[in-house]
Enzyme design. Structure first.
Site, PDB file in Angstrom:
ATOM      1  CB  VAL B 102     109.651  13.479 -23.150  1.00 57.74           C
ATOM      2  CG1 VAL B 102     109.090  12.178 -22.567  1.00 57.74           C
ATOM      3  CG2 VAL B 102     111.117  13.636 -22.751  1.00 57.74           C
ATOM      4  CE  LYS B 103     110.926  14.316 -31.350  1.00 64.76           C
ATOM      5  NZ  LYS B 103     110.063  13.135 -31.143  1.00 64.76           N
ATOM      6  NE  ARG B 104     108.269  17.139 -21.351  1.00 65.39           N
ATOM      7  CZ  ARG B 104     107.227  16.640 -22.013  1.00 65.39           C
ATOM      8  NH1 ARG B 104     107.205  16.638 -23.336  1.00 65.39           N
ATOM      9  NH2 ARG B 104     106.190  16.145 -21.366  1.00 65.39           N
TER      10      ARG B 104
END
Lengths: 219, 219
Positions: B102-104
């Site tokens: 998700v690379k949040r």
């Protein structure tokens, strides 16, 4: 029309530079909309939508844009994302621009999928925020959509204390990383300059750091 | 149990280090599941779920984890996110760990909302990927959840050509930014080391750059 021109025109027409954040929390909703303490995600998502619609109705004459923070909707699952989508549509119907605060960033076909999601896809944002850590090629799939009228705001120097950890790291010439990020954006956004003179690719710089802000304005 | 220990145990039990990506595209689905060219998001999301369930069923004995890339689900709107949520549950039921790609990355209460979404919330991931640009305080709301058994994989040196733009910027001592990121993680993840000796806070390093990989392993 170029996003910078759309924003510029809205600012001139309304005589306002106000952007209204839409970061709803269940415990901060007004009592009339407050969900029960044991309410499920669907009920909270509905309350968020009712709240956002009321805010949009109230601020439409005075604000140029709304900026919903997607994390508070994502937390509610698919029902929350439905509220995000409807919030975008409600804002557009009242003539407000929508800046989706999503801070996405990924490479290649993944970045294209994100751009499809947020630009003219299920979540109809006019502009979104992006994270630059993966470099210029990770931003291009978003920037290339600017010719369709969309805008990008890329993190440069953020307002939190930990921003210094990476963003302030200085190179051999003493220049901080955030200046490198800003230069990368200036290059990327050069083809997206509207008639107003601003680019549809903007920089996010926390005004809590006035010195860095002045430095970046001068650069 | 510590996420690193859960992963380590799965690797030992299955004699495998295989993680299966779940990045579905409509045009790449097998003909039996392929949605009609004019299919709406709901139909595509259902086809994605059927595909993922079949993949999970097939790989469960041989893989330790699945890694769905959220962008391809986000693109389909709320229906796609429903498929993401169900994919997580299907993988868990077959004993597979779920690494949500998700690379949040965001600050304060926003990061907490993201952590609530992906750790034990609507999207039941065991670990997620994170972006470090905003600094250590933006990662802490995720890292603090490691004591509940969750894991974090933070971008350090990515595999794309543009990774060099910021990640390779060298400081006055000639050290690239990605080493600074790695040190930040080593410090953040120090309290999350499991009995296996690894931390529940991991680094994402693209193996397309073997020299940087060796350098980071040594650091």
């Amino acid at each position: 029309m170029n996003f910078a021109d759309r924003l510029f025109e809205a600012v001139r027409e309304k005589g306002s530079v106000v952007v209204v954040g839409l970061d709803p929390r269940p415990e901060l909703l007004p009592p009339s909309l407050s969900p029960a303490p044991d309410a499920g995600a669907e009920a909270v998502a509905k309350a968020f939508l009712a709240f956002n619609e009321a805010v949009i109705e109230a601020v439409a004459p005075y604000a140029v844009a709304v900026k919903p923070q997607v994390a508070f909707y994502e937390k509610l699952g698919p029902a929350g994302m439905e509220t995000f989508a409807r919030t975008c549509r409600a804002a557009a119907e009242r003539g407000l621009l929508v800046i989706g605060d999503v801070k996405r960033g990924d490479i290649g076909s993944t970045a294209e999928a994100y751009a499809d999601a947020w630009f003219g896809g299920p979540y109809a944002c006019d502009a979104i925020t992006l994270n630059p850590y993966l470099g210029a090629d990770s931003l291009r799939p978003f920037v290339s959509r600017c010719e369709e009228g969309y805008g990008c705001f890329v993190l440069v120097r953020t307002s939190n204390p930990g921003a210094a950890d990476l963003q302030d790291v200085r190179d051999a010439r003493g220049r901080p990383l955030y200046l490198r990020t800003a230069e990368m954006l200036a290059s990327l956004g050069g083809d997206c300059v509207g008639e107003c003179g601003y680019s549809a690719v903007g920089a996010v710089v926390g005004a809590t750091w006035p010195e860095q802000l002045a430095e970046l304005r001068a650069a």
